[in-house]
Structures are given as structure tokens and as C-alpha cells.
Design a protein around this motif. Structure first.
Motif, mmCIF file in Angstrom:
data_model
loop_
_atom_site.group_PDB
_atom_site.id
_atom_site.type_symbol
_atom_site.label_atom_id
_atom_site.label_comp_id
_atom_site.label_asym_id
_atom_site.label_seq_id
_atom_site.Cartn_x
_atom_site.Cartn_y
_atom_site.Cartn_z
ATOM 1 N N VAL A 1 28.169 34.306 14.950
ATOM 2 C CA VAL A 1 29.552 34.824 15.109
ATOM 3 C C VAL A 1 29.651 35.975 15.841
ATOM 4 C CG1 VAL A 1 31.851 35.112 14.023
ATOM 5 C CG2 VAL A 1 29.937 33.681 12.838
ATOM 6 N N ARG A 2 29.101 37.158 15.445
ATOM 7 C CA ARG A 2 29.307 38.563 16.071
ATOM 8 C C ARG A 2 28.785 38.499 17.684
ATOM 9 N NH1 ARG A 2 25.792 40.430 11.871
ATOM 10 N NH2 ARG A 2 26.782 41.316 10.344
ATOM 11 N N ASP A 3 28.028 37.506 18.021
ATOM 12 C CA ASP A 3 27.480 37.494 19.468
ATOM 13 C C ASP A 3 28.347 36.714 20.442
ATOM 14 O OD1 ASP A 3 25.457 39.327 18.549
ATOM 15 O OD2 ASP A 3 23.767 37.632 18.525
ATOM 16 N N ALA A 4 29.321 36.059 19.597
ATOM 17 C CA ALA A 4 30.095 35.131 20.468
ATOM 18 C C ALA A 4 31.389 35.583 20.639
ATOM 19 C CB ALA A 4 30.094 33.605 19.536
ATOM 20 N N SER A 5 32.170 34.865 21.669
ATOM 21 C CA SER A 5 33.484 35.490 21.995
ATOM 22 C C SER A 5 34.294 34.079 22.311
ATOM 23 C CB SER A 5 33.701 36.512 22.870
ATOM 24 O OG SER A 5 33.174 36.180 24.118
ATOM 25 N N GLY A 6 35.490 34.366 22.165
ATOM 26 C CA GLY A 6 36.481 32.971 22.616
ATOM 27 C C GLY A 6 36.269 31.917 21.912
ATOM 28 N N ASP A 7 36.206 30.648 22.510
ATOM 29 C CA ASP A 7 36.022 29.298 22.001
ATOM 30 C C ASP A 7 34.723 29.383 21.204
ATOM 31 O OD1 ASP A 7 38.593 28.605 22.628
ATOM 32 O OD2 ASP A 7 37.849 27.217 24.089
ATOM 33 N N ALA A 8 33.750 30.024 21.766
ATOM 34 C CA ALA A 8 32.243 30.251 21.180
ATOM 35 C C ALA A 8 32.364 30.797 19.745
ATOM 36 C CB ALA A 8 31.263 30.854 21.931
ATOM 37 N N ARG A 9 33.142 31.971 19.636
ATOM 38 C CA ARG A 9 33.280 32.325 18.327
ATOM 39 C C ARG A 9 34.057 31.568 17.094
ATOM 40 N NH1 ARG A 9 34.720 38.542 16.228
ATOM 41 N NH2 ARG A 9 32.566 38.870 17.407
ATOM 42 N N LYS A 10 34.936 30.745 17.779
ATOM 43 C CA LYS A 10 35.687 29.947 16.780
ATOM 44 C C LYS A 10 35.051 28.787 16.421
ATOM 45 C CE LYS A 10 39.625 28.479 18.006
ATOM 46 N NZ LYS A 10 41.021 27.807 18.658
ATOM 47 N N ALA A 11 33.978 28.376 17.319
ATOM 48 C CA ALA A 11 32.897 27.233 16.581
ATOM 49 C C ALA A 11 32.195 27.950 15.845
ATOM 50 C CB ALA A 11 32.241 26.792 18.149
ATOM 51 N N ALA A 12 31.692 29.120 15.813
ATOM 52 C CA ALA A 12 30.893 29.643 15.103
ATOM 53 C C ALA A 12 31.219 29.963 13.747
ATOM 54 C CB ALA A 12 30.093 31.111 15.810
ATOM 55 N N LEU A 13 32.628 30.335 13.764
ATOM 56 C CA LEU A 13 33.426 30.699 12.384
ATOM 57 C C LEU A 13 33.557 29.467 11.891
ATOM 58 C CD1 LEU A 13 36.002 33.529 13.562
ATOM 59 C CD2 LEU A 13 34.253 33.432 11.639
ATOM 60 N N ALA A 14 33.733 28.243 12.594
ATOM 61 C CA ALA A 14 33.916 26.884 11.685
ATOM 62 C C ALA A 14 32.818 26.372 11.326
ATOM 63 C CB ALA A 14 34.267 26.043 12.846
ATOM 64 N N SER A 15 31.433 26.610 12.009
ATOM 65 C CA SER A 15 30.181 26.334 11.603
ATOM 66 C C SER A 15 29.995 27.101 10.184
ATOM 67 C CB SER A 15 29.175 26.589 12.336
ATOM 68 O OG SER A 15 27.676 26.464 11.864
ATOM 69 N N LEU A 16 30.275 28.389 10.251
ATOM 70 C CA LEU A 16 30.186 29.237 8.933
ATOM 71 C C LEU A 16 30.856 28.922 7.814
ATOM 72 C CD1 LEU A 16 28.528 32.028 8.183
ATOM 73 C CD2 LEU A 16 30.947 33.025 8.545
ATOM 74 N N VAL A 17 31.876 28.411 8.082
ATOM 75 C CA VAL A 17 32.887 28.077 7.109
ATOM 76 C C VAL A 17 32.672 26.801 6.423
ATOM 77 C CG1 VAL A 17 35.399 27.773 6.278
ATOM 78 C CG2 VAL A 17 34.480 29.800 7.460
ATOM 79 N N HIS A 18 32.669 25.929 7.249
ATOM 80 C CA HIS A 18 32.637 24.322 7.028
ATOM 81 C C HIS A 18 31.509 23.582 6.837
ATOM 82 C CE1 HIS A 18 37.031 24.660 7.466
ATOM 83 N NE2 HIS A 18 36.799 25.327 8.408
ATOM 84 N N CYS A 19 30.271 23.960 7.351
ATOM 85 C CA CYS A 19 29.154 23.059 7.723
ATOM 86 C C CYS A 19 28.618 22.970 6.050
ATOM 87 C CB CYS A 19 27.852 23.755 8.569
ATOM 88 S SG CYS A 19 28.407 23.393 10.190
ATOM 89 N N ARG A 20 28.437 21.566 5.510
ATOM 90 C CA ARG A 20 28.018 21.493 4.527
ATOM 91 C C ARG A 20 26.943 20.231 4.141
ATOM 92 N NH1 ARG A 20 33.946 20.392 2.487
ATOM 93 N NH2 ARG A 20 34.510 18.423 3.343
ATOM 94 N N THR A 21 26.456 19.979 5.653
ATOM 95 C CA THR A 21 25.600 19.087 5.763
ATOM 96 C C THR A 21 24.351 19.370 6.661
ATOM 97 O OG1 THR A 21 26.682 17.989 7.670
ATOM 98 C CG2 THR A 21 27.223 17.020 5.706
ATOM 99 N N SER A 22 23.354 18.699 6.346
ATOM 100 C CA SER A 22 22.105 19.050 7.381
ATOM 101 C C SER A 22 21.184 17.870 7.284
ATOM 102 C CB SER A 22 21.300 20.309 6.547
ATOM 103 O OG SER A 22 19.961 20.451 7.336
ATOM 104 N N LYS A 23 20.673 17.466 8.665
ATOM 105 C CA LYS A 23 19.749 16.385 8.786
ATOM 106 C C LYS A 23 18.383 16.688 7.649
ATOM 107 C CE LYS A 23 21.460 15.147 13.093
ATOM 108 N NZ LYS A 23 21.040 15.095 14.766
ATOM 109 N N THR A 24 18.074 17.843 7.600
ATOM 110 C CA THR A 24 17.039 18.025 6.859
ATOM 111 C C THR A 24 17.061 17.832 5.423
ATOM 112 O OG1 THR A 24 16.181 19.571 8.569
ATOM 113 C CG2 THR A 24 14.923 19.887 6.528
#
Length: 714
Positions: free
Chosen positions: A421-444
Motif C-alpha cells: 500500500v505504501r509503495d503505491a499511489s492512485g488507483d494502484a493504492r486503492k487496489a492495494a487497500l482493497a486487497s488488504l481489507v477484503h481478501c479472504r481467499t487463497s488458492k493455496t
């Protein structure tokens, strides 16, 4: 089977918990703290004390559904159903009227009542034991008295916190008040034998934030309304933390179990109040603030304390004093930013609505990353530095060292996610924040201590994009990242957080823009990879035996094929592949050393037939040189590998945890892990090749006659 292996390895790290089968002298430290269940009421969490079995630790059985089934949840968390048909005890009629039951726990019932003296609404918690109201006449058992003393102490701590009310009135209103202690006089013999024990609390509201937020999510509100709700809760909580952690008095306080379930919303005013002071710790003089630990819900713990709560249900805190709660509050905000469908169902079918998924996923990742022999070795060596194995001090140290190791792993994983998240900006940061908050699945598939519950698919509510746009517009995303920092000293004070522009900004006027994001796949657990590698290594060991037997037959049955011709081929292959298996049992520096050395030697050994040329003395020396180097490398590699049997010897065979026989399983797993020691086979085939070359005969052709002369070598 893979999960079983992972559990065995991981439990070997955590051999500090035992069932009734463990001798009492091997009972883990502080085992009483593992035996309480936490009962969440509307205003208060009460922690009961269960009686330990004489022979060891009694684990809760059957397991409580919900948070207790999380890999990171030790004490059970039970939401209490609203009570009906229960009346305030008649002995309290002279003080209160209109008593309505709000909630019930193991040791008490909380009523909303009106105080007759000033007609103020208050919350009255009346204690019960054994199906009757607890009073000096009925509360005679140690369990009952211990719980009452704890509740009286909690009331006293809350009153001490509010000694600074006049110095920060705005913030003090966001921390629950204990208005009257009706316990201490009874314990000291100052009340009637039939007078029930009770405490009087300020009435904060009927719903905690988790339940209130769940109700809000069922309504079709505008995005900006949800944003303002999150902002209101965040502001109220940080005001309360400012009052506790930045008190104007000489003593500062840490709640230590801050979470949406310990925040109550007043449905009339919308004000958020922090409740449940039973876990409060403080920072001040030694007499007022004795050094101690406190029970904390793991998914809201900061990274500097262990998340393996089944083995460390109580934790301390690190300065600065506000840091612990600031991080927990930030995680609570992340929990509110989800869609409210965590999949964590409590008794009665109620689902938790404000759960930060990231901490749960990371805790499973920690368990995965720790399930390997090098980690076992570090933990065992750490414990051995303090005490002799199979002693109580040793098991105490083993527990502490395991938790310290888990903290290192957790910080590393969390920092990696924050850096995205820190290293991103703009839409990339939004995507990183969404991943941090919402991701609850993993293929592994995880190989953790507990099986992961069936979490729903990752889903982002529409209001989140408006919320995150508002954060980025006002700079609150940076504030939130600092509050989530893995280093306590880097987190801002509550008062500094409250100065953020976001709290003063108007409601957003435009809905946020959705962006695509991906969820990270957690790496395959080392234990699972080790299990797979062990199967392959076992097959290769069996093939090695067959090659040796068949090759010997070919050499000794008149075929005149030297042993080195088949031994170097298979020995070279085993020399080349053995480092890939050894990597599970050696440190990385040795792995790369043996990989860079043994792969070219293995290839050279396999190619001796054409590398060495004709069978003359010079060629023979070339063969011996390559074979000797490969053999020495194989023996050296085997000597640097961890011996799983030695580690297993540090865990007594009788040690069990619940239904899992830790001691027996770790021995079985250690025997299985020995199949990874393929370097031994590389060295064995190298020795066979060397002996074959040295005892064989070479042919030398004379220059003058062209005749062949056989040269024998000893």
C-alpha cells in the motif's frame, strides 16, 4: 495426511499445552489462563474461572463455535442472547425501578434500570452463581469469590480512569463509567447475607458496534451515510483512547482488548462508548500499576505480541502506552470497511459483522511458515539455553520462545502487505487497500494448527470505494497506515489521529470509483512441501536399494561391467538432486553452498564414461578425482543436515494436546523426515564407485608395437 504432518510439526513447536494424560510436572505455564471462556454482554465482558483437573490442563470441550475455531482465537467468545422474563432482584427494588434484562453471561445478568434517587438510566449488573443470585450467603466457593474480586477490581480501575473527567470531559464521555461497587462491602462482611452482589454502570446503549454495524449493512443507505457512520465510530473510539492513553493524570491506561464488540453505540445520540474494562492495564508508579498481562482477542492484537493465543492467551504491551489500542482501533475500522459477511457464525446463528480478515489470514500464514524443522531447532535451542529438557522451566521457555518466533514471522508478513500500500499511489493504492481489507481467499490450502472455516468469497461493498476515496482525498489513508505500523513507536497518538482532515471534512458528494484488484496467494506451507518431498525421497531411497542390488548382480555375474559404470550414473544423479531435499533440513546458507557445489559434481560424475576417455592411468585419476570430490560433498552435506530424531527427543512421547498425541506424532514425523537425507545415498554410491575404480584394471597401448598391456592397480 499433509495437514496431519503440518499439525505435528507445528505442535512440536508449541509443546506447552497438555491434556489430562500429561504428568502434572509437565503442565504448561499459566495454564489457568487457558481455561476461561469470555462471555460478551451488551456492556461488559466477564471472564469466568474454570477448575483445572489435578493431573493437567483441561481444554474446553466441545469447542465453542465461532471465534474459538479461528486459528488465532484462544478463549471462546460467546454473544449473549437478549433475556426475557428475568426480573431485577427484589432486594434492589429500593434503589432501582423499571429493570429490563439486557443480556446474560455465565456469572451475571445486566439490566437497564432507572435509579430512583435521580431518575437516571443506568446499567445494573447482578451476579449469579449456580442458578441463584450471588450473595454473601450463596457465593462461598473459590470460583465465585475469585470472579467477584476480579469484577470489583475492574470497577475500581474504571473509577480511577475517570478521575480525570474534569480535565477532558469531551473524551471521558466515550469511556464507560462504573458508578457504584456493590461487591466489595459484601466481600468484607458489610452487607446482609441475602443482599446480591452487583455493580452499577453508566448506560451506554443496547448494541455493540459489531451488532449495530450489522444492522446498518442490511439497510439500503447512501454511500456517504456509511462513510459518516465509520467516521463517527472512529472518532468516538479515538476520543476514548485519548482519555485513557493520554490522561492528564500521572497514570495512563491500555484497554488491551479493543474491538467492535467492546464498543457500544447509543441509539439515541449515536455516541460510541468503550466498554469492558476487565482487561485494562496501566502505566504509572509500581504500586498503582503492577506489571501484568491481559487477555486479548487475537484478531485485534498488534504485531508486537503473539497471535498464537491458544498458547499465549494473555499478552503485555510495549510503550508508547497508547500504541496497542491505536492499532486495535485501526483494525476495527478495517473490519467495518468490509461487507459484514465474515462467515464467522456465533451461537444462535449470529454472524460477526466487523471482522478484520487480514489478521486472521496472516495468523494462518504464520503457522504455515513456522511448520518446519529449522524453526523447531531455533525454538528448542532457545529453550535449552534456559533450562534442561523435560523440566517445567524448559517447557516455560519453550512456550516463550515459540511465541517470540511467531512474532517475527507475523511482523514480516504484515509489513509486506503494508508495503504494497505504501509503495503505491492512485488507483494502484486503492487496489492495494482493497486487497488488504477484503481478501479472504487463497488458492493455496493452508496447513495450520486449526482448519480454516469456510469463508465466503471475497466481496467488496459499494460504499468501500467511496470510503477509500474519502480517505485518500483527506490523507487519512496515510494516518491509517501509520496506526497499523508493525513498530509501536511509529504509531501516532490518538490526539494526533483526531487532528486528521478526514474528521473535519464534509460527507463525500460523489460515489467512489471501483478498481480491479487481486488477492495474494499465500505460499505453500513448508510442512506440506516437506511431506511431498519426503515421499519422493523415500521412492528414490527404494530405487537406490534396487540399483545397488541389480548393479551388483550385473557386475558379479560374469558380465565384466565395472561397478563404477552404473554406480557413478546413479550416484551422480543422487549427488545432484540431494541438495533440493536437504533444503528442508539445513539453513539457507548451507543449501546454496551444497547446491552450487553438488550439481556440477553430480553432472560430472554421471558423465564419467566420456569425460575420462580411454581406460588408462590418467583417465583413472580423473575419475577418482571427480568421484572423491562428489563423495566428500555428499558426506559433508549429510553432516550439516538437521537430525530430526534429536529434535524429537526433546518432546516427551506422552505429551498430548487435546486429541492430538504430540509426542508420538513428532517421533513418527521425525522418522519420516529422515527420508530427506538423500546426501547419504550420494556418498554411499560415491564410495562404491571409488572402490570399483581403484580395484579395477586399465589398459595401456605401447607406441612401438601397438600391443595392449594390462596394468593392475591396488
Amino acid at each position: 495426511m499433509a495437514r496431519t504432518a503440518a499439525v505435528a510439526v507445528f505442535l512440536s513447536l508449541l509443546a506447552a499445552a497438555a491434556s489430562s494424560e500429561i504428568p502434572s510436572e509437565l503442565v504448561p505455564p499459566d495454564h489457568e489462563s487457558l481455561q476461561h471462556l469470555t462471555f460478551l454482554e451488551v456492556l461488559h465482558v466477564e471472564q469466568g474461572l474454570a477448575e483445572p483437573k489435578a493431573s493437567g490442563l483441561r481444554m474446553p470441550s466441545p469447542p465453542v463455535p465461532g471465534l474459538v475455531n479461528l486459528a488465532i482465537q484462544g478463549p471462546g467468545l460467546i454473544l449473549q442472547a437478549l433475556m426475557g422474563g428475568v426480573e431485577l432482584p427484589g432486594a434492589l427494588d429500593s434503589k432501582y425501578e423499571d429493570g429490563t434484562a439486557l443480556g446474560s453471561g455465565t456469572f451475571g445478568i445486566t439490566f437497564l434500570a432507572t435509579r430512583k434517587s435521580d431518575h437516571q438510566k443506568v446499567a445494573v449488573k447482578v451476579f449469579k452463581y449456580g442458578g441463584v443470585w450471588a450473595s454473601p450467603g450463596t457465593c462461598t466457593k473459590l470460583e465465585c469469590i475469585a470472579h467477584l474480586k476480579m469484577s470489583a477490581s475492574e470497577c475500581l480501575d474504571t473509577q480511577r480512569i475517570h478521575q480525570a473527567d474534569s480535565l477532558d470531559q469531551e473524551a471521558s464521555d466515550h469511556v464507560v463509567k462504573c458508578l457504584f461497587d456493590g461487591i466489595t462491602p459484601g466481600l468484607e462482611g458489610g452487607t446482609s447475607q441475602s443482599q446480591p452482589y452487583y455493580i452499577e454502570l453508566s448506560f451506554a446503549g443496547r448494541d455493540d458496534v459489531d451488532k449495530w454495524w450489522g444492522k446498518r449493512l442490511t439497510k439500503s443507505l447512501a454511500d456517504e451515510a456509511y462513510v459518516q457512520d465509520v467516521k463517527s465510530v472512529a472518532k468516538g473510539v479515538y476520543l476514548g483512547l485519548r482519555f485513557m492513553g493520554e490522561s492528564k493524570t500521572a497514570v495512563h491506561y491500555v484497554h488491551a482488548d479493543l474491538k467492535p464488540q467492546n464498543m457500544v453505540v447509543n441509539e439515541d445520540t449515536g455516541q460510541v462508548v468503550i466498554v469492558d474494562m476487565g482487561t485494562v492495564l496501566c502505566d504509572g508508579d509500581g504500586q498503582t500499576c503492577a506489571k501484568k498481562t491481559s487477555g486479548t482477542t487475537p484478531i485485534f492484537r498488534p504485531p508486537e505480541v503473539s497471535h498464537l493465543s491458544l498458547f499465549q492467551p494473555q499478552v503485555g504491551w510495549q510503550k508508547p502506552v497508547w500504541s496497542f489500542d491505536v492499532h486495535s482501533a485501526a483494525l476495527s475500522i478495517l473490519g467495518m470497511a468490509t461487507d459484514g459477511k465474515s462467515g464467522l457464525v456465533m451461537p444462535g446463528g449470529e454472524t460477526l459483522s466487523a471482522v478484520p480478515v487480514i489478521t486472521y489470514m496472516l495468523s494462518n500464514g504464520v503457522q504455515n511458515s513456522m511448520a518446519n524443522w529449522p524453526t523447531v531447532r531455533r525454538v528448542v535451542e532457545c529453550a535449552e539455553a534456559e533450562a534442561q529438557p523435560n523440566t517445567q522451566p524448559y517447557f516455560n521457555a519453550l512456550l516463550r520462545c515459540t511465541n517470540e518466533e511467531s512474532i517475527v514471522h507475523y511482523k514480516k508478513l504484515f509489513e509486506e502487505r503494508l508495503a504494497q500500500v505504501r509503495d503505491a499511489s492512485g488507483d494502484a493504492r486503492k487496489a492495494a487497500l482493497a486487497s488488504l481489507v477484503h481478501c479472504r481467499t487463497s488458492k493455496t490450502s493452508p496447513a495450520a494448527l486449526y482448519a480454516m472455516p469456510a469463508l465466503p468469497e471475497t466481496h467488496v461493498p459499494k460504499f468501500f470505494w467511496t470510503l477509500v476515496d474519502d480517505w485518500m482525498k483527506t490523507g487519512f489513508d496515510e494516518v491509517l497506515l501509520k496506526a497499523l505500523s508493525t513498530e509501536p513507536k511509529d504509531r501516532p497518538k490518538p490526539s494526533a489521529i483526531l487532528e486528521a482532515q478526514w474528521f473535519a471534512a464534509d460527507a463525500p458528494q460523489v460515489s467512489g470509483t471501483e478498481v480491479e484488484f487481486t488477492c495474494p496467494d499465500y505460499p505453500l506451507a513448508p510442512a506440506r512441501m516437506q511431506y511431498m518431498a519426503g515421499i519422493i525421497a523415500g521412492v528414490l531411497a527404494l530405487v537406490s536399494c534396487c540399483v545397488c542390488c541389480l548393479g551388483t548382480c550385473v557386475t558379479c555375474c560374469g558380465h565384466q561391467i565395472p561397478a563404477w559404470k552404473w554406480a557413478t550414473v546413479w550416484g551422480g544423479f543422487m549427488t545432484m538432486v540431494s541438495p533440493f531435499f536437504a533444503r528442508f533440513l539445513i539453513e539457507n546458507v548451507f543449501f546454496w553452498t551444497w547446491l552450487l557445489l553438488m550439481v556440477p559434481l553430480g553432472l560430472a560424475m554421471m558423465s564419467l564414461n566420456w569425460l575420462a576417455g580411454d581406460e588408462d592411468e590418467k583417465s583413472k585419476r580423473k575419475r577418482l578425482t571427480i568421484i572423491t570430490l562428489a563423495t566428500a560433498a555428499g558426506i559433508g552435506c549429510s553432516m550439516t543436515m538437521e537430525d530430526p530424531m534429536k529434535l524429537a527427543a526433546k518432546i516427551p512421547m506422552v505429551l498430548t494436546f487435546g486429541p492430538v498425541q504430540v509426542g508420538a506424532m513428532i517421533w513418527m514425523w521425525a522418522l519420516f523426515a529422515n527420508s530427506l537425507r538423500c546426501c547419504v545415498w550420494a556418498g554411499a554410491f560415491g564410495l562404491v564407485s571409488a572402490v570399483s575404480v581403484m580395484t579395477g584394471k586399465a589398459r595401456a597401448q605401447t607406441d612401438s608395437t601397438g600391443s595392449t598391456v594390462e596394468l593392475g592397480y591396488v
